[in-house]
Design a protein around this motif. Structure first.
Motif, PDB file in Angstrom:
ATOM      1  N   TYR A  76     -64.156 -35.401  12.213  1.00 52.68           N
ATOM      2  CA  TYR A  76     -63.493 -35.149  10.933  1.00 52.68           C
ATOM      3  C   TYR A  76     -63.159 -33.671  10.874  1.00 52.68           C
ATOM      4  CZ  TYR A  76     -62.381 -36.209   6.064  1.00 52.68           C
ATOM      5  OH  TYR A  76     -61.723 -36.412   4.875  1.00 52.68           O
ATOM      6  N   HIS A  77     -61.915 -33.356  11.209  1.00 50.67           N
ATOM      7  CA  HIS A  77     -61.517 -31.956  11.351  1.00 50.67           C
ATOM      8  C   HIS A  77     -60.012 -31.870  11.101  1.00 50.67           C
ATOM      9  CE1 HIS A  77     -60.555 -28.180  13.392  1.00 50.67           C
ATOM     10  NE2 HIS A  77     -61.833 -27.867  13.319  1.00 50.67           N
ATOM     11  N   PRO A  78     -59.544 -30.822  10.380  1.00 51.24           N
ATOM     12  CA  PRO A  78     -58.115 -30.749  10.057  1.00 51.24           C
ATOM     13  C   PRO A  78     -57.198 -30.755  11.273  1.00 51.24           C
ATOM     14  CG  PRO A  78     -59.342 -29.095   8.838  1.00 51.24           C
ATOM     15  CD  PRO A  78     -60.305 -29.719   9.788  1.00 51.24           C
ATOM     16  N   ASN A  79     -57.671 -30.237  12.416  1.00 54.12           N
ATOM     17  CA  ASN A  79     -56.804 -30.128  13.586  1.00 54.12           C
ATOM     18  C   ASN A  79     -57.022 -31.243  14.608  1.00 54.12           C
ATOM     19  OD1 ASN A  79     -57.724 -26.961  12.887  1.00 54.12           O
ATOM     20  ND2 ASN A  79     -55.561 -27.469  12.824  1.00 54.12           N
ATOM     21  N   VAL A  80     -57.793 -32.247  14.202  1.00 56.89           N
ATOM     22  CA  VAL A  80     -58.019 -33.385  15.090  1.00 56.89           C
ATOM     23  C   VAL A  80     -57.657 -34.652  14.324  1.00 56.89           C
ATOM     24  CG1 VAL A  80     -59.703 -34.629  16.471  1.00 56.89           C
ATOM     25  CG2 VAL A  80     -59.899 -32.161  16.229  1.00 56.89           C
ATOM     26  N   SER A  81     -56.857 -35.496  14.940  1.00 60.91           N
ATOM     27  CA  SER A  81     -56.489 -36.742  14.274  1.00 60.91           C
ATOM     28  C   SER A  81     -57.726 -37.622  14.128  1.00 60.91           C
ATOM     29  CB  SER A  81     -55.426 -37.465  15.088  1.00 60.91           C
ATOM     30  OG  SER A  81     -55.333 -38.791  14.650  1.00 60.91           O
ATOM     31  N   SER A  82     -57.992 -38.059  12.885  1.00 64.70           N
ATOM     32  CA  SER A  82     -59.182 -38.872  12.670  1.00 64.70           C
ATOM     33  C   SER A  82     -59.010 -40.267  13.256  1.00 64.70           C
ATOM     34  CB  SER A  82     -59.499 -38.955  11.178  1.00 64.70           C
ATOM     35  OG  SER A  82     -58.372 -39.437  10.482  1.00 64.70           O
ATOM     36  N   ALA A  83     -57.760 -40.640  13.543  1.00 67.01           N
ATOM     37  CA  ALA A  83     -57.528 -41.967  14.119  1.00 67.01           C
ATOM     38  C   ALA A  83     -57.502 -41.939  15.643  1.00 67.01           C
ATOM     39  CB  ALA A  83     -56.214 -42.521  13.602  1.00 67.01           C
ATOM     40  N   SER A  84     -56.689 -41.052  16.225  1.00 68.43           N
ATOM     41  CA  SER A  84     -56.473 -41.109  17.679  1.00 68.43           C
ATOM     42  C   SER A  84     -57.262 -40.065  18.448  1.00 68.43           C
ATOM     43  CB  SER A  84     -54.986 -40.930  17.971  1.00 68.43           C
ATOM     44  OG  SER A  84     -54.572 -39.637  17.589  1.00 68.43           O
ATOM     45  N   GLY A  85     -57.771 -39.039  17.779  1.00 67.94           N
ATOM     46  CA  GLY A  85     -58.491 -37.983  18.485  1.00 67.94           C
ATOM     47  C   GLY A  85     -57.572 -36.916  19.054  1.00 67.94           C
ATOM     48  N   ALA A  86     -56.256 -37.020  18.787  1.00 68.05           N
ATOM     49  CA  ALA A  86     -55.305 -36.016  19.271  1.00 68.05           C
ATOM     50  C   ALA A  86     -55.659 -34.644  18.704  1.00 68.05           C
ATOM     51  CB  ALA A  86     -53.893 -36.396  18.863  1.00 68.05           C
ATOM     52  N   ILE A  87     -55.477 -33.629  19.526  1.00 69.59           N
ATOM     53  CA  ILE A  87     -55.913 -32.287  19.163  1.00 69.59           C
ATOM     54  C   ILE A  87     -54.703 -31.381  18.991  1.00 69.59           C
ATOM     55  CG2 ILE A  87     -57.313 -30.318  19.866  1.00 69.59           C
ATOM     56  CD1 ILE A  87     -58.739 -32.376  21.786  1.00 69.59           C
ATOM     57  N   CYS A  88     -54.732 -30.585  17.919  1.00 65.65           N
ATOM     58  CA  CYS A  88     -53.674 -29.610  17.702  1.00 65.65           C
ATOM     59  C   CYS A  88     -54.247 -28.239  18.038  1.00 65.65           C
ATOM     60  CB  CYS A  88     -53.201 -29.647  16.258  1.00 65.65           C
ATOM     61  SG  CYS A  88     -51.883 -28.481  15.903  1.00 65.65           S
ATOM     62  N   LEU A  89     -53.958 -27.770  19.232  1.00 69.50           N
ATOM     63  CA  LEU A  89     -54.478 -26.474  19.659  1.00 69.50           C
ATOM     64  C   LEU A  89     -53.412 -25.843  20.548  1.00 69.50           C
ATOM     65  CD1 LEU A  89     -56.920 -24.558  19.739  1.00 69.50           C
ATOM     66  CD2 LEU A  89     -57.741 -25.793  21.717  1.00 69.50           C
ATOM     67  N   ASP A  90     -53.101 -24.567  20.248  1.00 65.80           N
ATOM     68  CA  ASP A  90     -51.962 -23.943  20.932  1.00 65.80           C
ATOM     69  C   ASP A  90     -52.111 -23.908  22.453  1.00 65.80           C
ATOM     70  OD1 ASP A  90     -53.995 -22.147  20.855  1.00 65.80           O
ATOM     71  OD2 ASP A  90     -52.791 -20.435  20.215  1.00 65.80           O
TER      72      ASP A  90
END
Lengths: 220, 402
Positions: A76-90
């Motif tokens: 549960y994190h703003p930069n991680v999709s709670s459904a797929s686990g996709a990560i938003c990191l530069d």
């Protein structure tokens, strides 16, 4: 043996030799280009005590192209999709550099958990939750860590016995009283949770969202 | 993404044991500086000892081939991200090259001394000592530091050994009276330019070659004239002797025929489609130019470069080829539960809204569909494509069901 395989082998050896960081790499199948990274949740955060698994795919043109990583463990994190686990990191996208390694990238993920970036969210709902009521967000993140990542939990009490309902409410980061209130009007509990989560019915927002609006959404 | 690079089952330990890295040396308390020294002489991109080290304007050092690959993706220094770097900014770093050369000789010797001083255990020669003519390699040890290393003489490959000097050189022109071996680098140079050659620090000096250089930059002119074959051959020979850097080509402006001509000029295969030809030529330019960044005695011959290129193409081809499922029934059976689960997840709404019998029918037909697609893509991929829980963001379909 090509350069990519040699480098991956070195990186695996590097993680194996470094016991201090707590970062581990394992094979998922027989391919050395599909790996599983494991790291502990950073101390002093809602993720502390949890163990987080990351799916790693080494692309063909590695290390000139970034590795593909996503969380296997639900986070549960703003930069991680709670459904797929996709990560938003530069660094997993355009800021990748070939001198970065699997270990340094996993450490970056660890520090991403320390410092969420709600202005560049992957999961908009979680980011809203984070910006409106941080305390409630942290409770939810701790709860997720406890349920999915084997964390110790906030109260230290297993909630498994208290039924599914409580779980769902806590998972969505909502308050039980609010859910009960609308459930009493005759709506399905799951639906209520879903709508309230979508409307971000938390903290200060509760006063700003009228009950009519919630009912309207529920009737849609 | 299932790649079949090896048929036998491997473990993390086996993979990790096939490399030689800085941890071959004991930690800083036991042997101060050794591990750091080994790390310092390794390219941060490939993690091997430097091969043809070059320096960027910011001072960071990489293997020539590695940094060329990196700059092709992004024009910045991979270490400090200083921008606006291109291949023209690369400067050969002969000091580092010498240091690496010396270290690759000293490395097995020091390791041997260390092990003699420490415990002795059975030798565990690694499986990596194949025909690795790609890079100069030091002794391929396992990473364990309790292992006995064979004497350096038995193991050395590449530049460390004396074999360099007997290495088959490129078909040189027989030293005609007009040519003379350079006293410094040992290369055959035309007599009239030997002074310029020496002045430029053994970078080959060319007389009157500006015309050919320009014609190369402006794109190859396909001579309609006679005897292409011999023309190409003559060029090849002159290139290998003179060691002239190849210019980058803007392939978009060239026709297929011209690209093939470029390949032919280099004595390369012209098979395959346009994309493959471009890839082949690009890689060749990269291999060729990075080879020139090495000291002349460490350079590979043209045929070696060619086999490197072939190997690269083969690897590229292998990883591209899809995994074909031969036993379709077995495959279906193996992943049956996975497919079922994915189908269920793919349509959570219909299962709720429609009749139970309907949903069952739908599920079975969906299952067939999934089976069909899965023979080309791995189940892992499918997993990532389908939503894994009803929690996904902005999904309000479940509300519509009411």
């Amino acid at each position: 043996m090509d350069a990519r395989l040699r480098r991956v082998n070195k990186e695996i050896a590097d993680c194996k030799n470094d016991k201090a960081s707590g970062i581990k790499i394992e094979l998922i199948d027989e391919s050395p280009f599909h790996l599983k990274g494991i790291f502990p949740g950073p101390e002093g955060t809602p993720y502390a005590g949890g163990t987080f698994l990351v799916d790693i795919i080494i692309p063909e043109s590695y290390p000139f192209q970034p590795v593909k990583m996503k969380f296997i463990t639900k986070v549960y994190h703003p930069n991680v999709s709670s459904a797929s686990g996709a990560i938003c990191l530069d660094i997993l996208k355009d800021a990748w550099s070939p001198v970065l390694t699997l270990k340094s990238t996993l450490i970056s993920l660890q520090s991403l958990l320390c410092s969420p970036e709600p202005n560049d969210p992957q999961d908009a709902e979680v980011a809203k939750h984070f910006t409106t009521s941080k305390g409630s967000f942290e409770d939810t993140a701790t709860y997720w860590t406890q349920i999915y990542a084997g964390g110790p939990g906030k109260k230290g009490v297993s909630t498994a016995s208290s039924g599914d309902g409580k779980d769902e409410v806590a998972m969505a980061g909502l308050e039980k009283a609010h859910v009960d209130q609308f459930e009493a009007l005759g709506f399905q509990r799951g639906k209520v949770i879903d709508v309230l989560r979508r409307l971000n019915y938390r903290g200060k927002n509760v006063t700003q969202i009228s009950e009519d609006r919630v009912v309207e959404e529920l009737l849609k | 993404m299932q790649m079949s690079t090896g048929s036998k089952k491997r473990t993390i330990e086996q993979l990790a044991a096939t490399v030689s890295d800085s941890t071959d040396f004991p930690d800083i308390d036991t042997a101060p500086g050794l591990r750091t020294l080994d790390t310092a002489l390794r390219c941060p991109i490939c993690c091997e000892l430097f091969s043809g080290p070059v320096t960027l304007r910011c001072g960071h050092c990489f293997c020539s081939l590695c940094i060329r690959g990196s700059l092709a993706q992004k024009q910045e220094c991979p270490s400090c991200r200083k921008g606006e770097e291109n291949e023209g900014h690369l400067r050969v770093n002969p000091v580092v090259e010498e240091a690496v050369e010396a270290w690759s000789k000293a490395r097995p010797f020091i390791l041997q001394l260390l092990h003699r001083g420490g415990r002795l255990s059975g030798s565990n020669s690694s499986s990596e000592s194949g025909p690795s003519n790609k890079r100069k390699r030091s002794n391929p040890d396992s990473d364990s530091d309790i292992e006995l290393v064979a004497p350096p003489s038995g193991h050395k490959t590449g530049i460390g050994s004396g074999t360099v000097f007997s290495k088959p050189q490129e078909p040189m022109l027989a030293a005609s009276p007009a040519e003379t071996p350079c006293p410094v680098c040992g290369k055959t140079v035309k007599h009239e330019i030997i002074n310029q050659h020496l002045d430029s620090g053994c970078k080959t000096f060319h007389l009157n070659n500006s015309k050919t250089a320009w014609s190369k930059i402006m794109g190859p002119r396909v001579d309609p004239g006679k005897n292409k074959q011999t023309q190409a051959k003559g060029k090849e020979r002159s290139l290998s002797v003179e060691g002239e850097a190849l210019p980058k080509v803007s392939y978009d402006t060239l026709k297929d025929k011209q690209i093939k001509q470029l390949l032919q000029d280099q004595g390369l295969a012209t098979l395959g489609n346009r994309a493959l030809c471009i890839a082949r030529h690009q890689k060749w330019v990269m291999l060729w130019n990075s080879n020139l960044d090495k000291a002349p005695k460490n350079r590979k011959s043209k045929s070696q470069l060619r086999s490197d290129l072939d190997q690269w193409l083969q690897e590229k081809h292998e990883s591209k080829s899809k995994v074909v499922v031969e036993d379709t029934f077995g495959h279906q059976k193996k992943y049956e539960s996975e497919f079922k689960r994915l189908t269920e997840e793919a349509r959570p709404k219909k299962a709720v809204s429609s009749q139970l019998s309907d949903s069952r029918e739908a599920t079975s037909s969906e299952a067939k569909y999934t089976d069909a697609t899965s023979s080309t893509s791995s189940p892992v991929k499918l997993l990532s494509q389908s939503p894994q829980s009803p929690h996904h963001d902005g999904d309000n379909n479940e509300i519509e069901v009411l």
